[in-house]
Design an enzyme around this catalytic site. Structure first.
Site, mmCIF file in Angstrom:
data_model
loop_
_atom_site.group_PDB
_atom_site.id
_atom_site.type_symbol
_atom_site.label_atom_id
_atom_site.label_comp_id
_atom_site.label_asym_id
_atom_site.label_seq_id
_atom_site.Cartn_x
_atom_site.Cartn_y
_atom_site.Cartn_z
ATOM 1 N N HIS A 37 -17.319 1.271 -25.599
ATOM 2 C CA HIS A 37 -17.301 2.016 -24.331
ATOM 3 C C HIS A 37 -16.089 2.956 -24.303
ATOM 4 O O HIS A 37 -16.194 4.098 -23.854
ATOM 5 C CB HIS A 37 -17.185 1.072 -23.135
ATOM 6 C CG HIS A 37 -18.340 0.141 -22.969
ATOM 7 N ND1 HIS A 37 -18.256 -1.196 -23.230
ATOM 8 C CD2 HIS A 37 -19.610 0.365 -22.547
ATOM 9 C CE1 HIS A 37 -19.421 -1.776 -22.982
ATOM 10 N NE2 HIS A 37 -20.271 -0.856 -22.576
ATOM 11 N N LYS A 149 -25.801 2.603 -29.985
ATOM 12 C CA LYS A 149 -26.175 1.213 -30.277
ATOM 13 C C LYS A 149 -27.516 0.916 -29.608
ATOM 14 O O LYS A 149 -28.388 0.292 -30.188
ATOM 15 C CB LYS A 149 -25.119 0.225 -29.808
ATOM 16 C CG LYS A 149 -25.426 -1.162 -30.356
ATOM 17 C CD LYS A 149 -24.459 -2.177 -29.909
ATOM 18 C CE LYS A 149 -24.827 -2.848 -28.653
ATOM 19 N NZ LYS A 149 -26.027 -3.588 -28.486
#
Ligand code: PAF
Length: 281
Positions: A37, A149
């Site tokens: 993140h 991802k």
């Protein structure tokens, strides 16, 4: 960094930025933030005047209640990480703020949302589209950042953006991996050390298949990966699909699509924890 809990406060802050001609980057997250993140946030900070990170554990995208209950919640640590990355606004609304009424909207973008995660987690992408479309409406970002991802999620969101005519750029960002190759995921924090070591076997198996694929068919390569991963006692493959990287439709031949991607979901350990990853052929 401002921690904003309501849509009206968020709008007040962003309207001022927009009137001043500033660009706005949005990084949607469900919290339990990690270096993956952080890489999205840093990129947004570099490319936009204002970066908003939403931290919202969206209940509508969980088809499995246990998965939602187990999902790690770490708002204080998340805010410290976001501040260190240079984000200006953390938007952390309550469920009632985002869903004052149950969201009955239905999104349908086949085959992107019907295959793989769409087939094994019915309703998951509908929930993702519900929340992401709301976030896009609240923030009206110039750019929105998503980790590759969740490869399939990006394909579904691209279709939604096209369908609903959002004026923004989707920025896909590369997977961040541990040294072992394991893709960073909020769910990794639920793994024991032994399960974490086992989980590294997932990406390793897909990497070995790149060589294997040179002189084997798509079907043989698919089975090769499934057998390799399943050979590990802590791992059980839910699916391994080799697909067209854009449409996500299965390919039969390596030449069926300009880029071919292998997408895997594996149950790891006793709890078990569900992990996803992918590789480009
Ligand atoms: O990728 C995620 O973390 C979530 O699916 C998202 C995009 C934040 C929507 O809740």
């Amino acid at each position: 960094m401002n921690i904003v809990k309501t849509i009206s406060e968020l709008r007040t802050q962003l309207d001022a930025a927009r009137q001043a001609g500033k660009t706005i980057g949005l990084v949607p997250t469900m919290g339990a933030l990690h270096e993956g993140h952080a890489s999205l946030v840093r990129r947004s900070v570099k490319e936009n005047d204002v970066t908003v990170v939403s931290v919202f554990l969206n209940p509508t995208q969980f088809n499995d209640k246990r998965d939602l209950e187990r999902y790690p919640r770490t708002l204080d640590a998340d805010c410290r990480l976001l501040e260190a990355c240079g984000a200006q606004i953390a938007f952390a609304p309550s469920v009632a703020e985002v869903y004052p009424e149950p969201d009955t909207r239905q999104f349908s973008y086949p085959p992107t949302d019907t295959v793989m995660e769409g087939a094994f987690r019915p309703g998951h992408f509908n929930g993702v589209c519900q929340v992401v479309s709301k976030l896009f409406s609240f923030v009206e970002p110039t750019r929105a950042y998503f980790g590759e991802k969740d490869y399939q999620q990006i394909a579904v969101i691209r279709r939604m953006v096209q369908d609903l005519g959002f004026q923004l750029e989707i920025v896909p960002c590369p997977v961040v991996r541990e040294e072992s190759g394991l893709a960073l995921s909020s769910r990794n924090s639920l793994l024991t050390d032994a399960e974490r070591r086992a989980a590294a076997h997932i990406y390793r198996s897909m990497q070995w298949s790149l060589d294997f694929a040179r002189d084997h068919t798509v079907a043989e390569t698919r089975q090769f990966v499934i057998d390799l991963v399943n050979a590990h006692p802590q791992l059980e493959v839910e699916y391994y699909s080799i697909v067209d990287g854009d449409t996500l439709a299965d390919v039969q031949q390596w030449t069926d699509a300009p880029h071919v991607v292998g997408c895997i979901t594996v149950y790891c350990g006793a709890k078990p924890i569900r992990l996803i990853d992918h590789i480009r052929y």
